[in-house]
Design an enzyme around this catalytic site. Structure first.
Site, mmCIF file in Angstrom:
data_model
loop_
_atom_site.group_PDB
_atom_site.id
_atom_site.type_symbol
_atom_site.label_atom_id
_atom_site.label_comp_id
_atom_site.label_asym_id
_atom_site.label_seq_id
_atom_site.Cartn_x
_atom_site.Cartn_y
_atom_site.Cartn_z
ATOM 1 N N ALA A 13 0.849 -1.205 0.000
ATOM 2 C CA ALA A 13 0.000 0.000 0.000
ATOM 3 C C ALA A 13 0.877 1.244 0.000
ATOM 4 C CB ALA A 13 -0.900 -0.013 1.226
ATOM 5 N N ASN A 14 0.271 2.404 0.114
ATOM 6 C CA ASN A 14 1.042 3.651 0.252
ATOM 7 C C ASN A 14 0.311 4.571 1.216
ATOM 8 O OD1 ASN A 14 -0.817 5.484 -1.307
ATOM 9 N ND2 ASN A 14 -0.363 3.952 -2.870
ATOM 10 N N ARG A 15 0.885 5.738 1.474
ATOM 11 C CA ARG A 15 0.386 6.593 2.556
ATOM 12 C C ARG A 15 -0.755 7.527 2.147
ATOM 13 N NH1 ARG A 15 4.160 6.159 6.590
ATOM 14 N NH2 ARG A 15 6.246 5.632 5.854
#
Ligand code: CTP
Length: 426
Positions: free
Chosen positions: A227-229
């Site tokens: 995932a990412n932020r």
């Protein structure tokens, strides 16, 4: 509770000529002193300013200084017989073009969200049908407290507009974070942006708008993912802004923990491939904004059961496959229709150089570029500082709230679409 007309207008945010009546509700925070400068600047611009001060506000600035600047009496009490006879709280609410609460403390926001009317400021807020703009100011821990987050989300759903808070040092020594009252020029711009909205102004009425937002989650096994932020805040604000301007909006959102905007059709997805499918299903669109932080790669064959650490000698090796580029795919699909495709470029270095390349390689009409390195606090934060790249060049906008960035981009897009459609009709 309060329903306010949408922000923005078909003619942009600059047609602010006529003087307006501003009712300023000053709350009890150290930043109340900034309101003195705000009043002065509003009056310089020809606006009429009337002020209500909460009891706490009077601990920080005196009604006398405020009255000297407004050249008007200052209202402080709900149950003041003289006040109510002369001009009651209902008339105070009705006589304004816009109501501004600044600095809005956590307590004032909580009382607004709860529909309280136990002092003059909250009674006015409950009684009004005019646009309400809230400029919060409080300790970062109070701003980030789940109770305040809930109250702010509720008020946004009720149609209340927010500007700030800004991020920075607090009055308490050693404290920093989101919670400062925005500076006067930003507050001024946010107030004036409320006037740019004709009540009937729905420049995107009849237009279909598609927005992607948030991260994607690419499974490794049933319990783990890449995932990412991305928080989805900017994408969700864009969808909300387009809906306020009258568009029929589909928001295709990756997994986020923020509330869905009102009046928007939300399609929730998890992976990039699901996002592409949902985007295709939402076509055609007049305006498509790709704000999602799509994972570039997925695990080629996710494990069907949890990968176990015990019993294996080495860490697992993950083979990755490139995900489809959703923006590029959709930009290539359009044929002949007067559409506008807007992409984002989230960069950590050489922002403009990378963004210029993306404008070409992705086939987008506009690229909204921002610096998402951790020092900027943009990813996951409330503010954004963007560069807008179009065929005409690059504009660098000052830092502002994600809601304001959204309003400005969507207003601009509405103007551009109107021009495209006029040209296509000729
Ligand atoms: N985008 C997309 N599908 C992808 C990757 C990106 O639709 N698979 C869109 C994003 O929503 C954004 C734009 O493309 O509008 C740029 O995304 P960004 O992550 O900045 O760029 P990438 O294409 O991933 O390029 P790089 O990783 O080299 O920065």
């Amino acid at each position: 509770m309060i329903k306010s007309p949408p922000l923005g207008s078909s003619s942009g945010l600059t047609n602010l000529a006529s003087a307006k009546r501003i009712l300023l509700l000053i709350g009890g925070g150290i930043a109340a002193y900034k309101c003195l400068d705000l009043i002065r600047r509003l009056r310089e611009r020809g606006h009429h300013v009337r002020v209500v001060m909460t009891k706490a506000a009077q601990q920080f600035v005196t009604p006398l200084s405020v009255a000297a600047l407004t050249n008007e009496r200052v209202f402080t009490d709900l149950f003041d017989l003289d006040d109510e006879r002369e001009i009651g709280h209902i008339r105070l609410a009705r006589d304004a073009d816009v109501i501004v609460a600044a600095p809005a403390t956590a307590d004032l926001i909580a009382r607004m969200a709860g529909g309280h009317a136990d002092d003059l400021a909250t009674a006015i807020l409950l009684a009004t049908d005019k646009p309400v703009l809230v400029a919060p100011a409080m300790n970062p821990r109070m701003w980030l407290n789940p109770a305040t987050r809930r109250n702010v989300e509720q008020l946004k759903r009720d149609g209340v507009h927010f500007v700030g808070p800004a991020v920075g040092e607090m009055a308490e020594r050693g404290e920093a974070g989101p919670g400062r009252l925005v500076e006067v020029p930003e507050l001024l711009a946010a107030i004036e942006s409320q006037f740019a909205i004709p009540a009937e102004g729905k420049p995107l009425a009849g237009c279909r708008v598609l927005v992607t937002s948030g991260p994607t989650h690419e499974p490794i096994d049933p319990v783990r993912y890449i995932a990412n932020r991305s928080s989805g805040k900017q994408g969700h604000e864009l969808a909300a802004a387009a809906a306020r301007l009258g568009a029929d909006v589909t928001l295709v959102s990756g997994p986020v923990s923020i509330a869905a905007p009102q009046g928007v059709h939300v399609v929730r997805v998890s992976t990039a491939e699901e996002m592409l499918g949902a985007v295709k299903a939402a076509l055609p669109a007049d305006l498509a904004i790709f704000a999602a932080a799509v994972a570039d790669w997925r695990v080629s064959t996710p494990n069907t059961s949890k990968i176990k650490k015990s019993g294996s000698d080495a860490p697992p090796e993950l083979t990755l496959t490139e995900n489809p580029d959703i923006l590029k795919t959709i930009a290539q699909l359009r044929k002949g229709r007067p559409t506008l495709v807007v992409g984002f470029a989230a960069e950590t270095n050489d922002v403009l150089a990378h963004a210029k390349k993306k404008l070409k390689s992705k086939g987008a009409d506009w690229i909204v570029a921002n610096d998402v390195s951790s020092r900027t606090g943009i990813m996951g934060g409330e503010h954004n500082a963007i560069h807008l790249l179009t065929s005409e060049g690059t504009e660098s906008w000052p830092e502002m709230s994600k809601a304001e960035v959204a309003t400005k981009i969507v207003t601009r897009a509405a103007n551009h679409l109107a021009t495209l459609k006029r040209a296509a009709a000729e």
